[in-house]
Design a protein around this motif. Structure first.
Motif, PDB file in Angstrom:
ATOM      1  N   TRP A 342       0.863  -1.167   0.000  1.00 35.76           N
ATOM      2  CA  TRP A 342       0.000   0.000   0.000  1.00 35.76           C
ATOM      3  C   TRP A 342       0.910   1.230   0.000  1.00 35.76           C
ATOM      4  CZ3 TRP A 342      -3.038  -2.339   4.596  1.00 35.76           C
ATOM      5  CH2 TRP A 342      -4.219  -2.937   4.144  1.00 35.76           C
ATOM      6  N   ILE A 343       0.462   2.289  -0.650  1.00 32.62           N
ATOM      7  CA  ILE A 343       1.253   3.520  -0.633  1.00 32.62           C
ATOM      8  C   ILE A 343       0.360   4.693  -0.234  1.00 32.62           C
ATOM      9  CG2 ILE A 343       2.877   2.728  -2.388  1.00 32.62           C
ATOM     10  CD1 ILE A 343       1.363   4.608  -4.385  1.00 32.62           C
ATOM     11  N   ALA A 344       0.992   5.777   0.162  1.00 34.62           N
ATOM     12  CA  ALA A 344       0.264   7.021   0.365  1.00 34.62           C
ATOM     13  C   ALA A 344      -0.333   7.361  -1.005  1.00 34.62           C
ATOM     14  CB  ALA A 344       1.216   8.108   0.837  1.00 34.62           C
ATOM     15  N   PRO A 345      -1.673   7.450  -1.116  1.00 30.81           N
ATOM     16  CA  PRO A 345      -2.315   7.533  -2.434  1.00 30.81           C
ATOM     17  C   PRO A 345      -1.825   8.724  -3.262  1.00 30.81           C
ATOM     18  CG  PRO A 345      -3.937   7.178  -0.713  1.00 30.81           C
ATOM     19  CD  PRO A 345      -2.648   7.452  -0.016  1.00 30.81           C
ATOM     20  N   GLN A 346      -1.728   8.478  -4.571  1.00 28.29           N
ATOM     21  CA  GLN A 346      -1.382   9.547  -5.516  1.00 28.29           C
ATOM     22  C   GLN A 346      -2.496   9.634  -6.559  1.00 28.29           C
ATOM     23  OE1 GLN A 346       2.509   9.398  -7.405  1.00 28.29           O
ATOM     24  NE2 GLN A 346       3.502   8.574  -5.587  1.00 28.29           N
ATOM     25  N   THR A 347      -3.038  10.817  -6.739  1.00 27.87           N
ATOM     26  CA  THR A 347      -4.082  11.011  -7.747  1.00 27.87           C
ATOM     27  C   THR A 347      -3.415  11.479  -9.037  1.00 27.87           C
ATOM     28  OG1 THR A 347      -5.667  11.556  -6.033  1.00 27.87           O
ATOM     29  CG2 THR A 347      -6.224  12.240  -8.266  1.00 27.87           C
ATOM     30  N   VAL A 348      -3.570  10.692 -10.081  1.00 22.82           N
ATOM     31  CA  VAL A 348      -2.794  10.921 -11.305  1.00 22.82           C
ATOM     32  C   VAL A 348      -3.663  10.755 -12.550  1.00 22.82           C
ATOM     33  CG1 VAL A 348      -0.719  10.024 -10.146  1.00 22.82           C
ATOM     34  CG2 VAL A 348      -2.090   8.493 -11.574  1.00 22.82           C
ATOM     35  N   ASP A 349      -3.106  11.187 -13.699  1.00 25.12           N
ATOM     36  CA  ASP A 349      -3.755  10.969 -14.993  1.00 25.12           C
ATOM     37  C   ASP A 349      -3.178   9.754 -15.703  1.00 25.12           C
ATOM     38  OD1 ASP A 349      -5.349  13.519 -15.194  1.00 25.12           O
ATOM     39  OD2 ASP A 349      -3.338  14.315 -14.865  1.00 25.12           O
ATOM     40  N   GLN A 350      -1.959   9.405 -15.338  1.00 27.17           N
ATOM     41  CA  GLN A 350      -1.255   8.359 -16.087  1.00 27.17           C
ATOM     42  C   GLN A 350      -0.385   7.540 -15.140  1.00 27.17           C
ATOM     43  OE1 GLN A 350       2.294   9.437 -18.539  1.00 27.17           O
ATOM     44  NE2 GLN A 350       0.955   8.879 -20.251  1.00 27.17           N
ATOM     45  N   VAL A 351      -0.375   6.230 -15.375  1.00 22.30           N
ATOM     46  CA  VAL A 351       0.537   5.376 -14.615  1.00 22.30           C
ATOM     47  C   VAL A 351       1.510   4.707 -15.580  1.00 22.30           C
ATOM     48  CG1 VAL A 351      -1.056   4.923 -12.715  1.00 22.30           C
ATOM     49  CG2 VAL A 351      -1.065   3.386 -14.694  1.00 22.30           C
ATOM     50  N   ALA A 352       2.757   4.587 -15.157  1.00 22.08           N
ATOM     51  CA  ALA A 352       3.739   3.815 -15.922  1.00 22.08           C
ATOM     52  C   ALA A 352       3.750   2.411 -15.335  1.00 22.08           C
ATOM     53  CB  ALA A 352       5.116   4.452 -15.805  1.00 22.08           C
ATOM     54  N   ILE A 353       3.843   1.425 -16.198  1.00 21.68           N
ATOM     55  CA  ILE A 353       3.841   0.037 -15.736  1.00 21.68           C
ATOM     56  C   ILE A 353       5.025  -0.674 -16.380  1.00 21.68           C
ATOM     57  CG2 ILE A 353       2.407  -2.005 -15.332  1.00 21.68           C
ATOM     58  CD1 ILE A 353       0.461   0.357 -17.106  1.00 21.68           C
ATOM     59  N   GLY A 354       6.099  -0.822 -15.607  1.00 14.68           N
ATOM     60  CA  GLY A 354       7.266  -1.558 -16.092  1.00 14.68           C
ATOM     61  C   GLY A 354       6.953  -3.050 -16.089  1.00 14.68           C
ATOM     62  N   ASN A 355       7.731  -3.819 -16.806  1.00 17.57           N
ATOM     63  CA  ASN A 355       7.499  -5.260 -16.864  1.00 17.57           C
ATOM     64  C   ASN A 355       7.607  -5.842 -15.451  1.00 17.57           C
ATOM     65  OD1 ASN A 355       8.973  -4.048 -19.170  1.00 17.57           O
ATOM     66  ND2 ASN A 355       8.296  -5.931 -20.165  1.00 17.57           N
ATOM     67  N   GLY A 356       6.606  -6.589 -15.054  1.00 15.24           N
ATOM     68  CA  GLY A 356       6.571  -7.165 -13.713  1.00 15.24           C
ATOM     69  C   GLY A 356       5.865  -6.289 -12.696  1.00 15.24           C
ATOM     70  N   ASP A 357       5.609  -5.027 -13.042  1.00 15.26           N
ATOM     71  CA  ASP A 357       4.944  -4.109 -12.101  1.00 15.26           C
ATOM     72  C   ASP A 357       3.466  -4.417 -11.963  1.00 15.26           C
ATOM     73  OD1 ASP A 357       7.236  -2.651 -11.670  1.00 15.26           O
ATOM     74  OD2 ASP A 357       6.631  -0.931 -12.880  1.00 15.26           O
ATOM     75  N   ARG A 358       2.957  -4.149 -10.756  1.00  8.81           N
ATOM     76  CA  ARG A 358       1.521  -4.130 -10.533  1.00  8.81           C
ATOM     77  C   ARG A 358       1.173  -2.755  -9.962  1.00  8.81           C
ATOM     78  NH1 ARG A 358       5.055  -6.844  -8.526  1.00  8.81           N
ATOM     79  NH2 ARG A 358       4.120  -7.157  -6.489  1.00  8.81           N
ATOM     80  N   VAL A 359       0.280  -2.062 -10.630  1.00 10.98           N
ATOM     81  CA  VAL A 359      -0.126  -0.733 -10.186  1.00 10.98           C
ATOM     82  C   VAL A 359      -1.633  -0.774  -9.980  1.00 10.98           C
ATOM     83  CG1 VAL A 359      -0.074   1.731 -10.696  1.00 10.98           C
ATOM     84  CG2 VAL A 359       1.725   0.240 -11.618  1.00 10.98           C
ATOM     85  N   SER A 360      -2.066  -0.696  -8.711  1.00 13.74           N
ATOM     86  CA  SER A 360      -3.498  -0.762  -8.403  1.00 13.74           C
ATOM     87  C   SER A 360      -4.047   0.642  -8.229  1.00 13.74           C
ATOM     88  CB  SER A 360      -3.742  -1.549  -7.114  1.00 13.74           C
ATOM     89  OG  SER A 360      -3.244  -2.861  -7.239  1.00 13.74           O
ATOM     90  N   VAL A 361      -5.166   0.897  -8.889  1.00 13.25           N
ATOM     91  CA  VAL A 361      -5.762   2.238  -8.839  1.00 13.25           C
ATOM     92  C   VAL A 361      -7.250   2.160  -8.525  1.00 13.25           C
ATOM     93  CG1 VAL A 361      -4.101   3.078 -10.557  1.00 13.25           C
ATOM     94  CG2 VAL A 361      -6.365   2.368 -11.311  1.00 13.25           C
TER      95      VAL A 361
END
Ligand SMILES: *[C@@H]1O[C@H](CO)[C@@H](O)[C@H](O)[C@H]1NC(C)=O
Ligand SMILES: *[C@@H]1O[C@H](CO)[C@@H](O)[C@H](O)[C@H]1NC(C)=O
Ligand SMILES: *[C@@H]1O[C@H](CO)[C@@H](O)[C@H](O)[C@H]1NC(C)=O
Ligand SMILES: *[C@@H]1O[C@H](CO)[C@@H](O)[C@H](O)[C@H]1NC(C)=O
Ligand SMILES: *[C@@H]1O[C@H](CO)[C@@H](O)[C@H](O)[C@H]1NC(C)=O
Ligand SMILES: *[C@@H]1O[C@H](CO)[C@@H](O)[C@H](O)[C@H]1NC(C)=O
Ligand SMILES: *[C@@H]1O[C@H](CO)[C@@H](O)[C@H](O)[C@H]1NC(C)=O
Ligand SMILES: *[C@@H]1O[C@H](CO)[C@@H](O)[C@H](O)[C@H]1NC(C)=O
Ligand SMILES: *[C@@H]1O[C@H](CO)[C@@H](O)[C@H](O)[C@H]1NC(C)=O
Ligand SMILES: *[C@@H]1O[C@H](CO)[C@@H](O)[C@H](O)[C@H]1NC(C)=O
Ligand SMILES: *[C@@H]1O[C@H](CO)[C@@H](O)[C@H](O)[C@H]1NC(C)=O
Ligand SMILES: *[C@@H]1O[C@H](CO)[C@@H](O)[C@H](O)[C@H]1NC(C)=O
Ligand SMILES: [Cu+2]
Length: 763
Positions: A342-361
């Protein structure tokens, strides 16, 4: 040396192509070796959740361009999702119905106490042979989004992957109130229904074909046919005008004025990215870099209901080489979980997803009922390409007329955007990183020096890790004392803090999504240029702003920064917490296959003993929050203190009185031995019967041994040194015979293959 490695790799390919030369069969047809089913496996019970996947070679047509050979997981691509809760364990059974070896890794799962369940052939297990089954048992010890995927050679590029969602333990509170304090319950519900969006590059070529083309042409291929989402996509072809309009200013320079190919890729002979090597462009099929042929399949649709208030989704990049970035028309994304934390939430327009990354929004469902485009674009200069999905509100009658894309097909910003800042992904709750390290490694990420191959890489700087090690004896099964530390095998002690400084060499420093197995690492610093200090402390003193030791990202994967005309550097710091043989590697499969990896033997001072029944099938029947004892592997019923028998004690009357108190003859039931002669005793227990003889001649040893649990036939032995001095030492050894009744313990036979294994790991 490089030459021999090349030859080896070629022969591996010839083998594989022979296998694949057989006509492709559909998922329901058996392969030549005959299918195994879940039922021909022993039925002993654990209390873990059973989860079985059957992997087979089949065909699929993700982009509408025509069927291609793929790996199907229970008949699908991606495979089924596993959902569990912290504290639960899983009996994850893999039935290999492929005609080739495999191994399944649980990306981001720490494997505390179960290093033999990490799924890496050559490191944590022997590859699963065709027709065989391997059961991975592990405990979910941290909430988050994860995935399983093949970790055998390049199989991930053929499609073996599926999601794993782990929900928090009761009472563990996520960062939901700082997302929206008035909707915490809705956010929790959305999180519980978190949907995976596997985003990936796709090629018409199977991994083996792809790798063979790289070798034949001496190129590092970073040009895809399509970007697919959950196994669906299309191949789009741009006009020359569109390509020109979307090209970044550097492209003309990088390509010597030629610009992108018709497939919108850097040409195969772009020296800045391919290196100054002798190439054989004629050996590369034209559709790899140059010719684009459009094709069409569905866009993946994610259905949502605005009555829910929020939806949660997780981007997971399982691609072979493309770094990706995603936007959703007319919607902000609130990133709340990144690579296992879990992270301190970030409100964004775009997420980068490197190979192997999981980005939950989280996505707030506050727009008019309609369909909105999910856009996934390549995130690099190598190619202009996108894939598309649809966020579809319940009741929608089509794409919103007022849809505003935030980026173009080529990934160019169309509006002012706020991107997700991975470097500022502060773990929630906060984690503490050591202010200094005990041990430092300094790597130079670059093409493998002196190899002359565009597709060969090194993470360490001098040596690449050969894929052929996947066929070797697992490092975990070896005695660390006999494995020398080398360029590609690092050794650490339990509890140490380790710094890994990675300098990515220029002139074009490509970004690399580096993934670590076992426990996570902190990303404590990064910068541009060469890392020309000898320690992290010196660098901190020189450029304090390049470091964050307050609450830095704590992740299992992180992408190193790119550089143009310069090197870049990144520093990871981690604590050795879980003993085992682990990978640190680039998760771009093409780089990984090219050698960009090192093996780390963490905790060599607390090296684990692999249970001889590791991987054996004895799937449990748990359904929810079950817990288990990791030292108890297959036995039908676990003893109170598994792996250890009762304490043995020995007393005797030697020349002077001494006593030996031994610890824990493993599960044996030899318990007490006593001697009574003036010279000493010599004897043993067997099945509780003392068969000792007095040895007045002066031997002071007593020992006991006994048979314990049946049918596992565990044998414990205790030998106490009763030599009349008070400091008598105790000793316990245990061996557990294999479930199948195979002879005695695993570790003995493993030592004997050591020499072979060392040879396999030496390049
Ligand atoms: C996968 O298929 C096997 C049968 O081949 C079945 O036993 C198992 O339950 C399936 N797994 C899932 C997760 O559906
Ligand atoms: C690219 O830019 C560099 C530095 O500005 C210059 O030296 C080089 O000649 C340029 N190459 C081409 C092909 O334009
Ligand atoms: C290729 O060679 C040129 C000229 O020697 C050099 O400037 C350039 O850095 C080299 N490129 C790479 C990627 O090594
Ligand atoms: C998928 O979305 C893209 C972008 O909007 C569109 O061009 C394409 O036609 C869509 N595909 C299908 C099958 O609807
Ligand atoms: C898009 O905008 C963001 C934020 O300003 C910036 O960081 C990024 O480099 C831009 N991307 C492109 C491809 O121009
Ligand atoms: C480090 O290297 C850079 C070039 O990459 C140079 O400009 C800088 O002066 C060097 N710093 C030190 C401390 O040597
Ligand atoms: C198991 O889960 C149930 C339902 O979520 C809960 O009521 C129970 O307290 C849990 N038990 C343990 C031991 O965590
Ligand atoms: C050994 O110790 C026992 C108990 O303390 C005592 O009875 C016996 O005399 C001792 N034997 C010798 C040889 O000292
Ligand atoms: C020595 O110990 C053994 C086993 O406990 C016993 O059978 C034997 O009688 C003892 N001998 C003497 C001389 O005490
Ligand atoms: C010790 O071994 C005997 C004979 O094999 C067996 O009957 C007994 O149950 C065992 N005791 C324990 C505690 O394992
Ligand atoms: C037995 O103990 C005595 C006294 O410590 C020692 O001198 C002798 O070497 C021992 N014998 C054996 C065989 O361990
Ligand atoms: C433990 O026992 C084994 C086998 O009898 C022996 O080789 C080893 O040296 C002993 N270790 C200690 C610390 O006594
Ligand atoms: Cu991985």
């Amino acid at each position: 040396m490089a030459g021999s490695r090349f030859t080896q790799a070629l022969s591996v390919f010839s083998l594989a192509s022979a296998v694949f030369a057989a006509p492709l069969t559909s998922v329901n047809e058996a392969n030549v070796l005959g299918r195994r089913t879940a039922s021909d496996i022993c039925s002993a019970k654990s209390n873990c959740i059973p989860f079985t996947i059957d992997v087979s070679w089949g065909s699929a047509n993700p982009t509408g361009a025509g069927a291609r050979g793929v790996i199907l997981t229970n008949g699908t691509l991606p495979g089924p999702a596993l959902r569990m809760k912290v504290g639960e364990c899983v009996d994850f059974k893999v039935v290999n119905n492929l005609a080739v070896d495999t191994g399944v890794h649980f990306h981001g799962i720490q494997q505390t106490g179960t290093p033999w369940s990490d799924g890496v052939p050559g490191l944590s297990q022997n590859a699963i042979k065709p027709g065989e089954t391997y059961m991975y048992r592990w405990t979910a010890d941290e909430q988050g989004a994860y995935f399983y995927h093949s970790h055998y050679k390049g199989q991930i590029m053929d499609g073996l992957y599926g999601a794993i969602f782990i929900s928090a333990a009761d009472g563990e509170e996520g960062p939901f109130s700082s997302v929206d304090s008035s909707a915490v319950e809705k956010l929790k519900l959305a999180d519980a229904k978190n949907e995976p969006l596997f985003v990936s590059d796709w090629s018409k070529y199977t991994f083996d074909e792809f790798y063979a083309i790289e070798q034949a042409g001496n190129v590092d291929i970073a040009c895809a046919d399509s970007i697919i989402i959950n196994g669906m996509g299309s191949q789009y072809c741009l006009s020359q005008d569109q390509i020109t309009a979307m090209s970044a200013p550097q492209i003309a320079n990088l390509t010597g004025g030629r610009g992108y190919t018709k497939k919108a890729c850097l040409p195969a002979d772009t020296a800045a990215t391919q290196g100054n090597f002798t190439r054989n462009l004629a050996a590369i099929p034209a559709d790899v870099f140059d010719v684009c042929t459009s094709s069409k399949n569905k866009n993946y649709t994610l259905s949502v209901d605005n009555a829910d208030g929020y939806a949660a989704l997780t981007f997971i990049n399982t691609g072979g080489f493309s770094l990706l970035k995603a936007t959703i028309d007319n919607h902000k994304m609130i990133v709340y979980d990144f690579n296992g934390k879990w992270i301190a939430p970030q409100t964004v327009d775009q997420v980068a997803i490197g190979n192997g990354d999981r980005v939950s929004v989280f996505v707030k469902l506050d727009q008019p009922v309609a369909d909105y485009q999910i856009r996934v674009s390549n995130n690099g200069l190598n190619q202009l390409i996108s894939g598309f999905g649809v966020l579809s509100y319940k009741g929608s009658s089509g794409i919103s007329a007022s849809s505003v894309p935030a980026m173009s097909f080529g990934g160019v910003n169309l509006t002012t955007i706020v991107p997700f800042a991975a470097a500022k992904a502060a773990p929630f709750p906060a984690e503490t990183v050591s202010q200094k390290a005990d041990k430092t490694y300094f790597f130079h990420i670059q093409k493998l020096p002196n190899a002359g191959h565009a597709y060969e890489w090194t993470l360490q700087g001098n040596t690449g890790y050969s894929m052929n090690n996947d066929d070797g004896t697992p490092l975990l099964y070896r005695d660390p004392a006999t494995v020398p530390e080398s360029d590609i095998i690092l050794k650490t002690n339990m509890g140490q803090w380790v710094d890994i400084i990675m300098q990515t060499n220029g002139p074009i420093a490509q970004p690399h999504p580096i993934h670590k197995h076992a426990n996570k690492f902190f990303v404590i610093g990064q910068g541009s240029g060469s890392f020309n200090w000898s320690t992290v402390a010196q660098a901190q003193a020189a450029v304090p702003s390049a470091f964050n030791l307050a609450n830095p990202p704590y992740v299992d994967g992180y992408t190193t920064p790119p550089g143009e005309g310069t090197a870049t550097w990144t520093v990871f710091r981690y604590k050795v917490e879980i003993a085992g043989a682990w990978f640190l590697h680039c998760h771009m499969q093409t780089h990984f296959s090219g050698g960009m990896a090192v093996a780390i033997m963490d905790g060599v001072d607390k090296w684990p003993t692999v249970p001889s029944d590791a991987g054996k099938s004895c799937q449990g029947s748990g359904t929810s929050n079950s817990t288990w004892n990791p030292s108890c592997y297959c036995p039908a019923s676990c003893p109170a203190n598994p792996g250890k028998g009762p304490d043995g004690t020995g007393t005797g009357n030697g020349p002077s009185n001494g006593s030996g108190s031994g610890s824990d003859g493993s599960k044996g039931n030899g318990t007490t031995s006593s001697g009574n002669t003036s010279g000493g005793d010599n004897g043993s227990w067997n099945n509780g019967v003392w068969t000792g003889s007095n040895n007045p001649a002066g031997a002071n040893n007593t020992s006991s041994s006994g048979n314990g649990y049946t049918p596992e036939q565990q044998t414990g032995s205790y030998s106490g040194n009763n030599n009349g001095v008070k400091s008598s030492s105790s000793n316990s050894t245990s061996s557990i015979q294999a479930y199948t009744g195979a002879a005695s313990s695993s570790h003995v036979s493993l030592f004997t293959v050591l020499a072979l294994a060392v040879a396999a790991l030496t390049l």
